[in-house]
Motif scaffolding. Sequence first.
Motif, PDB file in Angstrom:
ATOM      1  N   GLY A 239      10.318 -11.385  11.105  1.00 52.40           N
ATOM      2  CA  GLY A 239      10.353 -10.005  10.303  1.00 52.40           C
ATOM      3  C   GLY A 239      10.140 -10.331   8.784  1.00 52.40           C
ATOM      4  O   GLY A 239      10.134 -11.275   8.051  1.00 52.40           O
ATOM      5  N   ILE A 240       9.851  -9.267   7.829  1.00 50.70           N
ATOM      6  CA  ILE A 240       9.758  -9.164   6.815  1.00 50.70           C
ATOM      7  C   ILE A 240      10.617  -8.228   5.868  1.00 50.70           C
ATOM      8  O   ILE A 240      10.456  -7.052   6.309  1.00 50.70           O
ATOM      9  CB  ILE A 240       8.364  -8.922   6.472  1.00 50.70           C
ATOM     10  N   VAL A 241      11.340  -8.736   4.858  1.00 51.10           N
ATOM     11  CA  VAL A 241      12.013  -7.702   3.981  1.00 51.10           C
ATOM     12  C   VAL A 241      11.237  -7.780   2.771  1.00 51.10           C
ATOM     13  O   VAL A 241      11.146  -8.814   2.033  1.00 51.10           O
ATOM     14  CB  VAL A 241      13.401  -8.237   3.935  1.00 51.10           C
ATOM     15  N   CYS A 242      10.987  -6.650   2.414  1.00 53.16           N
ATOM     16  CA  CYS A 242      10.436  -6.267   0.769  1.00 53.16           C
ATOM     17  C   CYS A 242      11.205  -5.954  -0.190  1.00 53.16           C
ATOM     18  O   CYS A 242      12.165  -5.119   0.217  1.00 53.16           O
ATOM     19  CB  CYS A 242       9.140  -5.405   1.182  1.00 53.16           C
ATOM     20  N   ALA A 243      10.749  -6.295  -1.315  1.00 53.64           N
ATOM     21  CA  ALA A 243      11.683  -5.664  -2.347  1.00 53.64           C
ATOM     22  C   ALA A 243      11.494  -4.200  -2.816  1.00 53.64           C
ATOM     23  O   ALA A 243      12.336  -3.592  -3.562  1.00 53.64           O
ATOM     24  CB  ALA A 243      11.332  -6.543  -3.750  1.00 53.64           C
ATOM     25  N   SER A 244      10.588  -3.455  -2.153  1.00 54.55           N
ATOM     26  CA  SER A 244      10.300  -2.125  -2.527  1.00 54.55           C
ATOM     27  C   SER A 244       9.645  -1.647  -1.128  1.00 54.55           C
ATOM     28  O   SER A 244       9.013  -2.213  -0.411  1.00 54.55           O
ATOM     29  CB  SER A 244       9.591  -1.923  -3.782  1.00 54.55           C
ATOM     30  N   ASP A 245       9.730  -0.126  -1.098  1.00 55.83           N
ATOM     31  CA  ASP A 245       9.000   0.253   0.182  1.00 55.83           C
ATOM     32  C   ASP A 245       7.337   0.425  -0.168  1.00 55.83           C
ATOM     33  O   ASP A 245       6.822   0.179   0.976  1.00 55.83           O
ATOM     34  CB  ASP A 245       9.228   2.014  -0.227  1.00 55.83           C
ATOM     35  N   LEU A 246       7.046   0.361  -1.222  1.00 57.44           N
ATOM     36  CA  LEU A 246       5.455   0.153  -1.573  1.00 57.44           C
ATOM     37  C   LEU A 246       5.117  -1.152  -1.297  1.00 57.44           C
ATOM     38  O   LEU A 246       4.095  -1.278  -0.536  1.00 57.44           O
ATOM     39  CB  LEU A 246       5.053   0.698  -2.982  1.00 57.44           C
ATOM     40  N   MET A 247       5.828  -2.098  -1.347  1.00 58.02           N
ATOM     41  CA  MET A 247       5.488  -3.653  -0.903  1.00 58.02           C
ATOM     42  C   MET A 247       5.405  -3.677   0.674  1.00 58.02           C
ATOM     43  O   MET A 247       4.589  -4.204   1.354  1.00 58.02           O
ATOM     44  CB  MET A 247       6.226  -4.542  -1.451  1.00 58.02           C
ATOM     45  N   ALA A 248       6.549  -2.705   1.210  1.00 59.42           N
ATOM     46  CA  ALA A 248       6.701  -2.817   2.548  1.00 59.42           C
ATOM     47  C   ALA A 248       5.295  -2.115   3.362  1.00 59.42           C
ATOM     48  O   ALA A 248       4.851  -2.674   4.446  1.00 59.42           O
ATOM     49  CB  ALA A 248       7.900  -2.092   3.171  1.00 59.42           C
ATOM     50  N   LEU A 249       4.725  -1.227   2.623  1.00 63.94           N
ATOM     51  CA  LEU A 249       3.739  -0.319   3.106  1.00 63.94           C
ATOM     52  C   LEU A 249       2.409  -1.571   3.281  1.00 63.94           C
ATOM     53  O   LEU A 249       1.672  -1.543   3.965  1.00 63.94           O
ATOM     54  CB  LEU A 249       3.309   0.817   2.493  1.00 63.94           C
ATOM     55  N   GLY A 250       2.432  -2.267   2.129  1.00 61.09           N
ATOM     56  CA  GLY A 250       1.353  -3.219   1.860  1.00 61.09           C
ATOM     57  C   GLY A 250       1.381  -4.320   3.090  1.00 61.09           C
ATOM     58  O   GLY A 250       0.419  -4.792   3.599  1.00 61.09           O
ATOM     59  N   ALA A 251       2.908  -4.644   3.283  1.00 65.73           N
ATOM     60  CA  ALA A 251       3.050  -5.666   4.367  1.00 65.73           C
ATOM     61  C   ALA A 251       2.616  -4.993   5.592  1.00 65.73           C
ATOM     62  O   ALA A 251       2.149  -5.574   6.447  1.00 65.73           O
ATOM     63  CB  ALA A 251       4.498  -6.133   4.274  1.00 65.73           C
ATOM     64  N   ILE A 252       2.989  -3.726   5.855  1.00 67.42           N
ATOM     65  CA  ILE A 252       2.351  -3.331   7.052  1.00 67.42           C
ATOM     66  C   ILE A 252       0.715  -3.257   7.238  1.00 67.42           C
ATOM     67  O   ILE A 252       0.375  -3.847   8.528  1.00 67.42           O
ATOM     68  CB  ILE A 252       2.909  -1.870   7.565  1.00 67.42           C
ATOM     69  N   ARG A 253      -0.026  -3.029   6.117  1.00 62.90           N
ATOM     70  CA  ARG A 253      -1.302  -3.024   6.310  1.00 62.90           C
ATOM     71  C   ARG A 253      -1.746  -4.274   6.368  1.00 62.90           C
ATOM     72  O   ARG A 253      -2.776  -4.747   7.382  1.00 62.90           O
ATOM     73  CB  ARG A 253      -1.785  -2.364   4.948  1.00 62.90           C
ATOM     74  N   ALA A 254      -1.233  -5.376   5.923  1.00 61.05           N
ATOM     75  CA  ALA A 254      -1.600  -7.001   5.908  1.00 61.05           C
ATOM     76  C   ALA A 254      -1.508  -7.197   7.374  1.00 61.05           C
ATOM     77  O   ALA A 254      -2.215  -8.067   8.028  1.00 61.05           O
ATOM     78  CB  ALA A 254      -0.737  -7.546   4.871  1.00 61.05           C
TER      79      ALA A 254
END
Length: 98
Positions: free
Chosen positions: A1-16
Amino acid sequence: GIVCASDLMALGAIRACRDRGLAVPGEVSIVGYDDSPLIAFTDPPLTTVRQPVQSMVTAAVHTLLEAIAGTPAQHSELIFQPEFIVRGSTGSGPKIVR
């Protein structure tokens, strides 16, 4: 799992993850932070941590107004309880076969 510091970073993680052929949430769970507007409508809807922004703002303004009025500052720590908002970007862990 990945926990991101912001929602926008999480969207980038989903794309990656998707660029690498990984399914979200099937193979990787992703959590953002902030519960930004419209984040519930992403694909998949993002699991996130929501901050009690209104309570934080109220406490900050109250503290500032007391300082302006000359009231001695209290040496106290303000603690705010975040809320975990579970949506579609997280799933159960992998099944372990023994």
